[in-house]
Write an enzyme that holds these catalytic residues in place. Sequence first.
Site, PDB file in Angstrom:
ATOM      1  N   THR A   1       0.862  -1.185   0.000  1.00  0.00           N
ATOM      2  CA  THR A   1       0.000   0.000   0.000  1.00  0.00           C
ATOM      3  C   THR A   1       0.899   1.236   0.000  1.00  0.00           C
ATOM      4  OG1 THR A   1      -1.956   1.036   0.998  1.00  0.00           O
ATOM      5  CG2 THR A   1      -0.341   0.097   2.523  1.00  0.00           C
ATOM      6  N   ASN A   2       0.375   2.385   0.305  1.00  0.00           N
ATOM      7  CA  ASN A   2       1.181   3.609   0.320  1.00  0.00           C
ATOM      8  C   ASN A   2       0.741   4.494   1.477  1.00  0.00           C
ATOM      9  OD1 ASN A   2      -1.003   5.466  -0.688  1.00  0.00           O
ATOM     10  ND2 ASN A   2      -0.890   4.055  -2.418  1.00  0.00           N
ATOM     11  N   ASP A   3       1.381   5.641   1.593  1.00  0.00           N
ATOM     12  CA  ASP A   3       1.182   6.507   2.764  1.00  0.00           C
ATOM     13  C   ASP A   3      -0.025   7.438   2.691  1.00  0.00           C
ATOM     14  OD1 ASP A   3       3.178   5.703   4.455  1.00  0.00           O
ATOM     15  OD2 ASP A   3       4.689   7.002   3.516  1.00  0.00           O
ATOM     16  N   SER A   4      -0.862   7.298   1.687  1.00  0.00           N
ATOM     17  CA  SER A   4      -1.996   8.215   1.572  1.00  0.00           C
ATOM     18  C   SER A   4      -2.862   8.186   2.832  1.00  0.00           C
ATOM     19  CB  SER A   4      -2.857   7.822   0.373  1.00  0.00           C
ATOM     20  OG  SER A   4      -4.035   8.598   0.359  1.00  0.00           O
TER      21      SER A   4
ATOM     22  N   ALA B   1      -4.884   7.535  -4.025  1.00  0.00           N
ATOM     23  CA  ALA B   1      -3.522   7.131  -4.383  1.00  0.00           C
ATOM     24  C   ALA B   1      -3.596   5.656  -4.776  1.00  0.00           C
ATOM     25  CB  ALA B   1      -2.579   7.346  -3.211  1.00  0.00           C
TER      26      ALA B   1
END
Length: 226
Positions: free
Chosen positions: A33-36, A100
């Site tokens: 996943t990502n930091d959004s 994101a």
Amino acid sequence: AREAAGGHPLAGRRVIVTAGGTVERIDPVRYITNDSSGKMGIAIAEAARDLGADVTLIAARVTAELPAGVEVVRVESAEDMLRAVMERFDAADVVVKAAAVADYRPAVRRTSKMKKKEDRLTLELEKTPDILAEAGRRKTKQLLIGFAAETDDLEANAMDKLRRKNCDLIVANDVTAPGAGFDVDTNAVSVFDAAGRTAEWKVMPKQEIGLRLMRLAAERLADREA
Ligand code: CTP
Ligand code: CA
């Protein structure tokens, strides 16, 4: 009915907003996943609601609090988000892609937990569907708004995304600028349309950016009908 009063320029409009980072599974207990945080998308959904729209927020992984007074649809992966957007797309007037979306996902999703074996492991990734591009191909009356996160050549990259994905507006932010980016409550953006830069909003709360963007969307919709 569309002759909305000053305070509710989006009355009678259906707005879809996507927010958060998608989660792409490797196996039953692991994912990419990502930091959004989802803050920008949530602020847009709240602004659209406050301007009178009927809002659906399609939320992947978010760390910020989800809004009240809007329909919230939870999704996990890019694939799920694509389906959720497309199911509702034809009825929408405005579609905002603030999520994101992971660009890549594991090429195979294992059904049982991976075991530890070799010292080095290569994880093969494949591209996810581009939801905004798909929406661009499908759009008829919808005002389509994309985002562009850039570290350099902001204008050129944003205009390129606008054209490639057939968007009406692109909100571009320099993710390296102070006061912009993922987990902060402020952002600083430039908005582009087919003619080039149409607005530049210096560092301000994401709520204010959301309101300005949704007022701009209301204007663009009204212009089309004028
Ligand atoms: N987007 C999408 N589906 C994807 C990837 C991106 O809908 N699989 C959307 C994002 O929600 C955003 C816009 O496309 O509205 C631009 O995202 P961005 O990451 O800036 O651009 P990409 O096209 O993914 O290109 P790159 O990451 O290489 O800059
Ligand atoms: Ca990307």
